[in-house]
Design a protein around this motif. Structure first.
Motif, PDB file in Angstrom:
ATOM      1  N   TRP A  95      24.689 -47.194 -39.073  1.00  0.00           N
ATOM      2  CA  TRP A  95      24.272 -46.032 -39.867  1.00  0.00           C
ATOM      3  C   TRP A  95      25.392 -45.586 -40.806  1.00  0.00           C
ATOM      4  CZ3 TRP A  95      25.783 -40.992 -40.637  1.00  0.00           C
ATOM      5  CH2 TRP A  95      24.883 -40.187 -41.322  1.00  0.00           C
ATOM      6  N   VAL A  96      26.608 -45.473 -40.277  1.00  0.00           N
ATOM      7  CA  VAL A  96      27.744 -45.046 -41.102  1.00  0.00           C
ATOM      8  C   VAL A  96      28.033 -46.076 -42.193  1.00  0.00           C
ATOM      9  CG1 VAL A  96      30.240 -44.625 -41.059  1.00  0.00           C
ATOM     10  CG2 VAL A  96      28.764 -43.588 -39.334  1.00  0.00           C
ATOM     11  N   ALA A  97      27.987 -47.353 -41.844  1.00  0.00           N
ATOM     12  CA  ALA A  97      28.268 -48.400 -42.839  1.00  0.00           C
ATOM     13  C   ALA A  97      27.231 -48.385 -43.952  1.00  0.00           C
ATOM     14  CB  ALA A  97      28.296 -49.769 -42.156  1.00  0.00           C
ATOM     15  N   THR A  98      25.955 -48.284 -43.625  1.00  0.00           N
ATOM     16  CA  THR A  98      24.926 -48.271 -44.686  1.00  0.00           C
ATOM     17  C   THR A  98      25.018 -46.998 -45.507  1.00  0.00           C
ATOM     18  OG1 THR A  98      23.309 -47.389 -43.110  1.00  0.00           O
ATOM     19  CG2 THR A  98      23.320 -49.773 -43.461  1.00  0.00           C
ATOM     20  N   ARG A  99      25.330 -45.883 -44.897  1.00  0.00           N
ATOM     21  CA  ARG A  99      25.516 -44.634 -45.647  1.00  0.00           C
ATOM     22  C   ARG A  99      26.697 -44.764 -46.606  1.00  0.00           C
ATOM     23  NH1 ARG A  99      23.408 -40.453 -48.015  1.00  0.00           N
ATOM     24  NH2 ARG A  99      24.635 -38.573 -47.781  1.00  0.00           N
ATOM     25  N   GLY A 100      27.765 -45.371 -46.147  1.00  0.00           N
ATOM     26  CA  GLY A 100      28.929 -45.569 -47.013  1.00  0.00           C
ATOM     27  C   GLY A 100      28.629 -46.489 -48.183  1.00  0.00           C
ATOM     28  N   ILE A 101      27.908 -47.566 -47.922  1.00  0.00           N
ATOM     29  CA  ILE A 101      27.533 -48.492 -49.005  1.00  0.00           C
ATOM     30  C   ILE A 101      26.638 -47.785 -50.006  1.00  0.00           C
ATOM     31  CG2 ILE A 101      26.211 -50.588 -49.512  1.00  0.00           C
ATOM     32  CD1 ILE A 101      27.302 -51.691 -46.829  1.00  0.00           C
ATOM     33  N   ALA A 102      25.704 -46.967 -49.529  1.00  0.00           N
ATOM     34  CA  ALA A 102      24.824 -46.225 -50.430  1.00  0.00           C
ATOM     35  C   ALA A 102      25.627 -45.273 -51.314  1.00  0.00           C
ATOM     36  CB  ALA A 102      23.779 -45.460 -49.628  1.00  0.00           C
ATOM     37  N   LEU A 103      26.625 -44.616 -50.761  1.00  0.00           N
ATOM     38  CA  LEU A 103      27.467 -43.720 -51.559  1.00  0.00           C
ATOM     39  C   LEU A 103      28.268 -44.486 -52.605  1.00  0.00           C
ATOM     40  CD1 LEU A 103      28.709 -41.243 -48.806  1.00  0.00           C
ATOM     41  CD2 LEU A 103      27.064 -40.788 -50.637  1.00  0.00           C
ATOM     42  N   VAL A 104      28.741 -45.666 -52.259  1.00  0.00           N
ATOM     43  CA  VAL A 104      29.481 -46.477 -53.232  1.00  0.00           C
ATOM     44  C   VAL A 104      28.573 -46.868 -54.396  1.00  0.00           C
ATOM     45  CG1 VAL A 104      30.593 -48.725 -53.583  1.00  0.00           C
ATOM     46  CG2 VAL A 104      31.191 -47.331 -51.603  1.00  0.00           C
ATOM     47  N   PHE A 105      27.355 -47.339 -54.093  1.00  0.00           N
ATOM     48  CA  PHE A 105      26.426 -47.706 -55.171  1.00  0.00           C
ATOM     49  C   PHE A 105      26.044 -46.498 -56.024  1.00  0.00           C
ATOM     50  CE2 PHE A 105      25.259 -51.561 -52.593  1.00  0.00           C
ATOM     51  CZ  PHE A 105      25.793 -52.464 -53.506  1.00  0.00           C
ATOM     52  N   LYS A 106      25.887 -45.342 -55.405  1.00  0.00           N
ATOM     53  CA  LYS A 106      25.551 -44.132 -56.147  1.00  0.00           C
ATOM     54  C   LYS A 106      26.691 -43.761 -57.099  1.00  0.00           C
ATOM     55  CE  LYS A 106      23.903 -39.455 -55.272  1.00  0.00           C
ATOM     56  NZ  LYS A 106      23.568 -38.468 -54.230  1.00  0.00           N
ATOM     57  N   ALA A 107      27.931 -43.872 -56.639  1.00  0.00           N
ATOM     58  CA  ALA A 107      29.081 -43.574 -57.487  1.00  0.00           C
ATOM     59  C   ALA A 107      29.191 -44.575 -58.627  1.00  0.00           C
ATOM     60  CB  ALA A 107      30.358 -43.570 -56.654  1.00  0.00           C
ATOM     61  N   LEU A 108      28.934 -45.845 -58.347  1.00  0.00           N
ATOM     62  CA  LEU A 108      28.985 -46.852 -59.408  1.00  0.00           C
ATOM     63  C   LEU A 108      27.896 -46.611 -60.444  1.00  0.00           C
ATOM     64  CD1 LEU A 108      29.732 -50.071 -57.325  1.00  0.00           C
ATOM     65  CD2 LEU A 108      31.280 -48.869 -58.890  1.00  0.00           C
ATOM     66  N   ARG A 109      26.725 -46.203 -59.994  1.00  0.00           N
ATOM     67  CA  ARG A 109      25.624 -45.931 -60.927  1.00  0.00           C
ATOM     68  C   ARG A 109      25.953 -44.743 -61.813  1.00  0.00           C
ATOM     69  NH1 ARG A 109      20.155 -45.360 -58.030  1.00  0.00           N
ATOM     70  NH2 ARG A 109      21.222 -43.512 -57.314  1.00  0.00           N
ATOM     71  N   ARG A 110      26.553 -43.702 -61.261  1.00  0.00           N
ATOM     72  CA  ARG A 110      26.972 -42.533 -62.051  1.00  0.00           C
ATOM     73  C   ARG A 110      28.022 -42.930 -63.092  1.00  0.00           C
ATOM     74  NH1 ARG A 110      28.082 -38.003 -57.614  1.00  0.00           N
ATOM     75  NH2 ARG A 110      25.961 -37.770 -56.866  1.00  0.00           N
ATOM     76  N   ARG A 111      28.954 -43.773 -62.662  1.00  0.00           N
ATOM     77  CA  ARG A 111      30.023 -44.201 -63.572  1.00  0.00           C
ATOM     78  C   ARG A 111      29.440 -45.021 -64.727  1.00  0.00           C
ATOM     79  NH1 ARG A 111      35.351 -47.691 -61.994  1.00  0.00           N
ATOM     80  NH2 ARG A 111      36.371 -47.413 -63.985  1.00  0.00           N
ATOM     81  N   ARG A 112      28.438 -45.843 -64.449  1.00  0.00           N
ATOM     82  CA  ARG A 112      27.829 -46.686 -65.467  1.00  0.00           C
ATOM     83  C   ARG A 112      27.103 -45.837 -66.509  1.00  0.00           C
ATOM     84  NH1 ARG A 112      23.829 -51.506 -63.868  1.00  0.00           N
ATOM     85  NH2 ARG A 112      25.553 -52.907 -64.266  1.00  0.00           N
ATOM     86  N   ARG A 113      26.522 -44.704 -66.107  1.00  0.00           N
ATOM     87  CA  ARG A 113      25.771 -43.840 -67.021  1.00  0.00           C
ATOM     88  C   ARG A 113      26.675 -43.137 -68.020  1.00  0.00           C
ATOM     89  NH1 ARG A 113      21.583 -40.824 -62.925  1.00  0.00           N
ATOM     90  NH2 ARG A 113      20.421 -42.684 -62.352  1.00  0.00           N
ATOM     91  N   ARG A 114      27.928 -42.938 -67.706  1.00  0.00           N
ATOM     92  CA  ARG A 114      28.854 -42.241 -68.605  1.00  0.00           C
ATOM     93  C   ARG A 114      29.196 -43.075 -69.752  1.00  0.00           C
ATOM     94  NH1 ARG A 114      33.148 -39.406 -64.564  1.00  0.00           N
ATOM     95  NH2 ARG A 114      31.650 -38.272 -63.384  1.00  0.00           N
TER      96      ARG A 114
END
Length: 114
Positions: A95-114
């Motif tokens: 659960w912690v590992a998948t939550r962490g991976i999801a947060l990493v992808f979310k941060a990368l997606r935000r960075r790409r939008r800028r």
């Protein structure tokens, strides 16, 4: 109170942290079973100012998790894990590992939008 804490600390210097504990070997019909567990403990104490209405306290605790057993029979010695203990550790880890991976992808997606 400080002396008590120092005495406790001295008595458990070599056993602080997580350690593997082996139980008593049990033999039945030429099969020997040695249970294995991971054990840990901790303690604490406090002391307040030397006033009549101020108290102090302390406490401690520990736990052990049976992780499996060594089995010795005619075929040799093998380790048999405890599936319940593996699930107890694996489910929160996944659960912690998948939550962490999801947060990493979310941060990368935000960075790409800028």
């Amino acid at each position: 109170m400080a002396d008590l804490v120092l005495k406790l600390a001295d008595s458990v210097k070599s056993t602080v942290g997580v350690h593997t504990a082996y139980g008593e070997a049990v033999t039945l019909d030429d099969v020997t079973v040695i249970p294995v567990a991971v054990a840990w403990f901790g303690f604490g104490a406090g002391e307040g100012p030397q006033e009549p209405d101020v108290g102090s306290g302390g406490g401690g605790g520990g736990a052990s998790l049976p992780i499996g057993a060594y089995i010795k029979d005619k075929t040799g010695v093998r380790f048999e894990p405890n599936p319940i203990a593996l699930l107890a550790v694996a489910i929160p880890f996944v659960w912690v590992a998948t939550r962490g991976i999801a947060l990493v992808f979310k941060a990368l997606r935000r960075r790409r939008r800028r």
